[in-house]
Design a protein around this motif. Structure first.
Motif, mmCIF file in Angstrom:
data_model
loop_
_atom_site.group_PDB
_atom_site.id
_atom_site.type_symbol
_atom_site.label_atom_id
_atom_site.label_comp_id
_atom_site.label_asym_id
_atom_site.label_seq_id
_atom_site.Cartn_x
_atom_site.Cartn_y
_atom_site.Cartn_z
ATOM 1 N N GLU A 555 83.121 -46.132 -57.101
ATOM 2 C CA GLU A 555 84.467 -45.756 -56.631
ATOM 3 C C GLU A 555 84.819 -46.455 -55.307
ATOM 4 O OE1 GLU A 555 86.665 -43.535 -58.386
ATOM 5 O OE2 GLU A 555 87.836 -44.744 -57.013
ATOM 6 N N ARG A 557 88.536 -46.407 -54.397
ATOM 7 C CA ARG A 557 89.910 -46.031 -54.053
ATOM 8 C C ARG A 557 89.928 -45.155 -52.797
ATOM 9 N NH1 ARG A 557 91.568 -43.986 -59.946
ATOM 10 N NH2 ARG A 557 89.335 -43.684 -60.086
ATOM 11 N N ARG A 650 98.901 -50.200 -53.521
ATOM 12 C CA ARG A 650 98.137 -49.252 -54.331
ATOM 13 C C ARG A 650 99.052 -48.481 -55.261
ATOM 14 N NH1 ARG A 650 92.957 -49.209 -53.531
ATOM 15 N NH2 ARG A 650 92.240 -50.057 -51.566
ATOM 16 N N ARG A 672 94.294 -47.385 -57.338
ATOM 17 C CA ARG A 672 93.763 -48.753 -57.280
ATOM 18 C C ARG A 672 94.816 -49.723 -56.752
ATOM 19 N NH1 ARG A 672 88.982 -48.654 -59.205
ATOM 20 N NH2 ARG A 672 88.419 -47.362 -60.982
ATOM 21 N N GLU A 676 93.654 -55.017 -58.952
ATOM 22 C CA GLU A 676 92.365 -54.566 -59.493
ATOM 23 C C GLU A 676 92.469 -54.199 -60.965
ATOM 24 O OE1 GLU A 676 90.577 -51.382 -57.242
ATOM 25 O OE2 GLU A 676 91.182 -52.294 -55.365
#
Lengths: 977, 66
Positions: A555, A557, A650, A672, A676
């Motif tokens: 992870e 984020r 994002r 994200r 990405e």
């Protein structure tokens, strides 16, 4: 009748072993969880409130203070009535922030280790007399049954030792006290049941023995009205109200009550069940007290009223009943000591031990915590035993219990401030607690130890241990406590963290995250926590938090990492207390406060908070929330893919249609960076968001086995508020694949239709060279001159080449081309027009007209070759149909700021003004039936739009001019034809 | 039109609490303490408070069930 000391001791040991077995069976799941997790078990476990004070002492209390004995239960009932506004908010806080004790709660709210230390010390001082009371009751009850007037110290010691072993075995199993002690809870629930059954049995037997039944008891009361008066009168004269206040506070602030109510709660809704079922349990217990008292009086039991329960069981002549009554007392005492010790151990560990000797990375954190907890448990029980030895064994059992109750009541102003007064500060709370605690110390706790009252000047002239003194002490301690609390709070200002905690306690929305976590992955979390907790514990804690949040080690984020940080802090809070946990997390997992997060990045957090507080929203807030849900539902249900991109790139919104289009679930996408996302979506959306275009029509996208077409649109969204620091972006993705495929088919059909119309001309065009070939072939058969033969062969080849050229043009035109290969490419405009003219010239009608291709050679546009030829064929065919015999059709082009304007001009009859608005509609035609499909112009228009261009019509009676605007390609310098 | 907002559980529990105070710490309490009523009378009052709380709790449990 008396019982042997050995018998009693054996019964007590066997009973405690039974408790061991119940607890062990529960933890091993030998007993069904449907039973052990039933709300009734939770309710009965709260029966730990009824200690030996209730079991034995209530009868003596009722004898001297009449109905005042009820206050101890009525006060609790009033506290439980307020479950939705008083107990449930505390439960939510303890569950959400992993708070294990009342000291944790105050330390969290006031963000003060001092507050935690002070509450812990007060609790400790308050519970020790209470623990001592239990040991004394067990010792005295043994003495009563054994007929030995001297208190058997050995019994007290061994009972204490056994309870200590039980507590350590079942109370210190887990590292974190937040982990539920299901075995212990089931055992405590069993003990409550035991108390109730034993007391009920003794009451029934006593009433039957003394009065022959309830009717007899009522007759006896009628004959002796003084007993009824003795029941009611003290309530009128005594400390009824102040005892109600003390019991109100004790109902949920006593360490054992807090532990069972909040820390061991498995289901929040069980609290609602307990709000009526627990008072009902207490009512049943209390209802049995007057009959036992009156039976003891009527039968002339020679035991003190405090031990009428045992005296009457002895009078019944049944050893079994006596032992059952005795075990009821053992239940009451052991349950109280075990749960109180468990609660005190986490308080003392979190607020006295760990702040002095925090976790060390070179030691096994979990092992250290477990052993520390065990040592503290043993120390607390030993201290209780010490108090038992220290305190004067005079006066009723109730007196010792009230010392503890008044200590707990000192937290009442604080808990009300915690829940309902956001302005309350740590300084005010500490000042209030010190003031109230001092009055309690000198008026209630010290006099039984020293034998004198140090605060007679406050009006405490009555001897210690009397209810009058307790009433005064209650009034003065709580008044001074409240006064200092309010004044102290008003004179000081809470800092940021205290304000945040206050908002959380009031169930107001806490402040949004002040910045992103500086660590970029869970692995970096482990590295940071290593230095405080050691590698094993750091990894275990990060792994646990990841598991609880459903996240993986990969992870990255920021919002998920922030959630991970919060979860780790909560878990550490459950293990080490809120202050130390916050300190560790603040130091090791720092926030980048310079780089504040935008509102859009906190959308998920805000929505999560609103979801959890949905049922608590009222009035306008509830209406706004409904409106928010409605708007969100609109976005969620839109058949278009919608995603929102915050300023940093994002993703903050990803609706189900978007998930279906892309095959990327919202949970994977949200949070994200756009780039990405897996190809083709990441590159496609990133390129689009970086481009200046707000619309991107019909983008072919390779997804899996077949190409699809999407139109992309974007819009800037200004975040609400006055400060405009930038824009978020909304992207809409429209799936046009079906439409595109339909359009391809329609285009192809239209093309075939136009070939059909050209068929006669084609036959003519091919017929002529074929005739020529035939003639030449006949001549060749007779010809012998090699030079002439060669000439004829050359002519045949030329004619064949001409046929081939016609056929190739037709084939090229008829072939729809590969849609997958389509896209904008440089197209030679002159050649495209020439190709279209060649095709059109196949028609007989066209051969009678003049055509001029004035497009410069080498001029190129961006588009699709095949489609562009079709556009020109459609336009020129229309022009041919519109022109007379002297018709002239000219195609010209003009450079216009990066665009090329291509004019297809004829000198035909023009389009009537009434039809001008309709000619671009599909299937609209002015030609006779069978001559046109009405698709030529609309398809031409669509194809030009798909190439990013435009088509406009200008018509008058002198002719029609179609203007195509196409994107010019600058690769070659145009040359004049 | 939006239906009127349902009263919060907190307001009901406060009402029961106030009713409990009326029964237990008010001139009414002084009356029943001095009237030499049957010995179980205080328990009947207590039971009344419990029943009211149970009714409220039942609504709350149903309301909070998914």
């Amino acid at each position: 009748m008396t019982l042997e000391l050995g018998t009693l001791f054996s019964a007590a040991v066997l009973y405690l072993l039974l408790l061991f077995l119940i607890a062990h069976a529960t933890e091993r799941r030998w007993i069904s969880t449907r039973l052990t997790r039933h709300p009734a078990v939770y309710v009965l476990s709260l029966g730990v409130y009824a200690t030996t004070w209730s079991y034995y002492g209530s009868v003596g209390f009722a004898q001297t203070q009449g109905l005042n004995y009820l206050t101890i239960y009525l006060g609790v009932t009033l506290a439980f009535v307020l479950a939705p506004v008083l107990l449930m908010p505390i439960l939510r806080l303890t569950n959400t922030y992993q708070l294990t004790s009342v000291a944790d709660l105050f330390a969290f709210r006031f963000n003060s280790q001092r507050a935690g230390v002070l509450v812990t010390l007060l609790m400790l001082a308050g519970v020790l007399p209470y623990v001592a009371l239990q040991i004394r009751a067990v010792a005295e009850s043994t003495a009563v049954l054994a007929g030995d007037s001297s208190t058997p110290l050995g019994v007290a010691f061994w009972f204490t030792a056994l309870v200590t072993v039980f507590t350590i075995m079942f109370g210190a199993r887990h590292v974190s006290p937040r982990e539920k002690h299901e075995g212990l809870v089931t055992a405590i629930a069993f003990e409550s049941l035991m108390k109730l059954l034993a007391l009920a049995l003794v009451a029934v037997v006593a009433v039957w023995m003394a009065f022959g039944g309830l009717g007899g008891m009522h007759d006896w009361l009628r004959q002796h009205p003084e007993h009824l008066e003795a029941l009611y009168r003290p309530a009128l004269e005594g400390p009824w109200s102040s005892l109600l206040v003390l019991a109100f506070a004790a109902g949920f602030l006593l360490p054992r009550q807090f532990q069972m109510l909040f820390t061991e709660n498995l289901q929040p809704r069980h609290l609602y069940t307990a709000s009526w079922a627990f008072p009902l349990f207490l009512l049943t217990l209390a209802l049995l007290i007057p009959p036992i008292l009156w039976a003891g009086t009527a039968m002339g039991a020679d035991t003190p009223a405090d031990y009428h329960v045992l005296g009457l069981s002895l009078l019944s002549g049944s050893p079994a009943l006596a032992i059952l009554a005795y075990l009821g007392g053992i239940s009451a005492a052991s349950a109280m000591i075990v749960v109180t010790t468990l609660a005190m151990s986490s308080m003392m560990l979190n607020h006295l031990v760990l702040p002095l000797a925090g976790p060390r990375p070179d030691r096994d954190l979990y092992g250290s915590l477990r052993w520390l907890r065990r040592v503290i448990m043993a120390a607390v029980i030993a201290a209780g035993f010490g108090f038992y030895l220290l305190l004067e064994p005079t006066g009723g059992l109730v007196g010792w219990g009230l010392i503890s109750f008044l200590a707990m009541a000192q937290l009442l102003p604080g808990i009300l401030g915690l829940l309902f007064w956001q302005r309350a500060t740590a300084a005010g709370f500490i000042a209030g607690l010190l003031a109230g605690g001092t009055v309690w110390l000198f008026t209630v706790l010290l006099p039984p130890v020293t034998g004198t009252s140090a605060m007679a000047w406050l009006g405490f002239t009555a001897g210690h241990g009397t209810l009058a003194m307790d009433q005064s002490a209650t009034f003065w301690s709580l008044s001074l406590n409240s006064l200092f609390f309010v004044v102290g709070s008003l004179m000081t200002r809470p800092d940021r963290q205290e304000r945040e905690a206050a908002a959380a306690c009031r169930e107001l929305t806490p402040l949004l995250p002040a910045g992103n976590v500086t660590q970029r992955s869970p692995e970096q979390f482990v590295e940071q926590l290593n230095s405080t907790m050691g590698p094993a514990a750091a990894r275990a804690e990060v792994e646990k938090a990841l598991r609880e949040l459903g996240l993986g080690w990969e992870e990255t984020r920021p919002d998920r990492l922030h959630a991970l940080r919060t979860q780790i802090q909560r878990n550490l809070s459950g293990m080490m207390g809120p202050v130390l946990a916050r300190m560790i997390v603040d130091e090791q997992l720092q926030l980048d406060r310079e780089n504040r997060t935008a509102l859009a990045q906190n959308v998920r957090l805000i929505e999560d908070r609103l979801e959890t507080s949905q049922t608590r929203l009222r009035g306008l807030a509830a209406e706004l929330d409904r409106l928010r849900r409605y708007h969100r539902q609109i976005i969620e249900n839109l058949p278009l893919g919608v995603c929102a991109v915050a300023q940093g790139g994002r993703l903050v919104r990803w609706n189900p249609a978007m998930a279906a289009l892309t095959g990327i679930p919202g949970t994977d996408a949200i949070g994200r960076q756009l780039q990405e996302l897996s190809p083709p979506w990441g590159p496609l959306l990133t390129a689009f968001i970086d481009s200046e275009d707000n619309h991107l029509p019909k983008q072919p996208v390779e997804t899996g086995s077949r190409p699809r077409w999407y139109s992309l649109h974007k819009a800037k969204v200004a975040p609400p508020g006055r400060v405009r620091t930038g824009h978020d972006t909304i992207l809409l993705v429209e799936d046009l694949t079906e439409l595109q495929l339909l359009e391809h088919e329609l285009t192809h059909s239209a093309r075939l239709a136009s070939i059909g119309r050209l068929a006669a001309g084609v036959a003519h065009e091919i017929g002529n060279p074929v005739t020529g070939v035939s003639c030449l072939a006949q001549e060749l058969r007779e010809e012998t001159d090699p030079a002439i033969v060669r000439d004829h062969a050359d002519d045949i080849l030329q004619l064949a080449h001409r046929i081939n050229s016609i056929v190739q043009s037709l084939v090229r035109y008829a072939h729809g081309g590969d849609p997958e290969q389509r896209g904008s490419r440089p197209v030679d405009l002159h050649e495209a027009v020439a190709e279209a003219l060649r095709l059109t010239m196949l028609s007989r009608r066209a051969r009678q007209l003049r055509f001029e291709n004035r497009v410069p050679v080498g001029q190129t546009v961006l588009g699709d070759q095949q489609q562009l030829v079709q556009v020109f064929v459609n336009l020129i065919t229309n022009a041919v149909d519109a022109c007379g015999d002297d018709g002239l059709i000219a195609v010209t082009s003009r450079d216009q700021n990066g665009w090329l304007e291509v004019h297809v001009q004829d000198n035909g009859c023009g389009i009537s003004s009434e039809f001008m608005d309709c000619v671009l509609d599909p299937f609209f035609t002015t030609k006779p039936p069978g001559k046109g499909t009405g698709l030529g112009l609309p398809l031409a228009y669509n194809m030009i739009r798909n190439m990013g261009g435009d088509l406009q019509l200008h018509s008058d009676p002198r002719g029609t001019r179609v203007t195509l605007t196409l994107r010019a390609c600058r690769q070659q310098q145009p040359e004049e034809a | 039109m939006t239906p009127p907002q349902e009263s919060s559980p907190g307001s009901y529990s406060l009402l029961i609490f106030l009713f409990g105070l009326f029964l237990l710490v008010s001139p009414f309490a002084s009356w029943w303490m001095g009237a030499l009523l049957p010995w179980y009378f205080p328990f009947a009052l207590w039971l009344m408070i419990i029943v009211l709380t149970a009714v409220l709790a039942r609504r709350l449990v149903h309301r909070n069930d998914p």
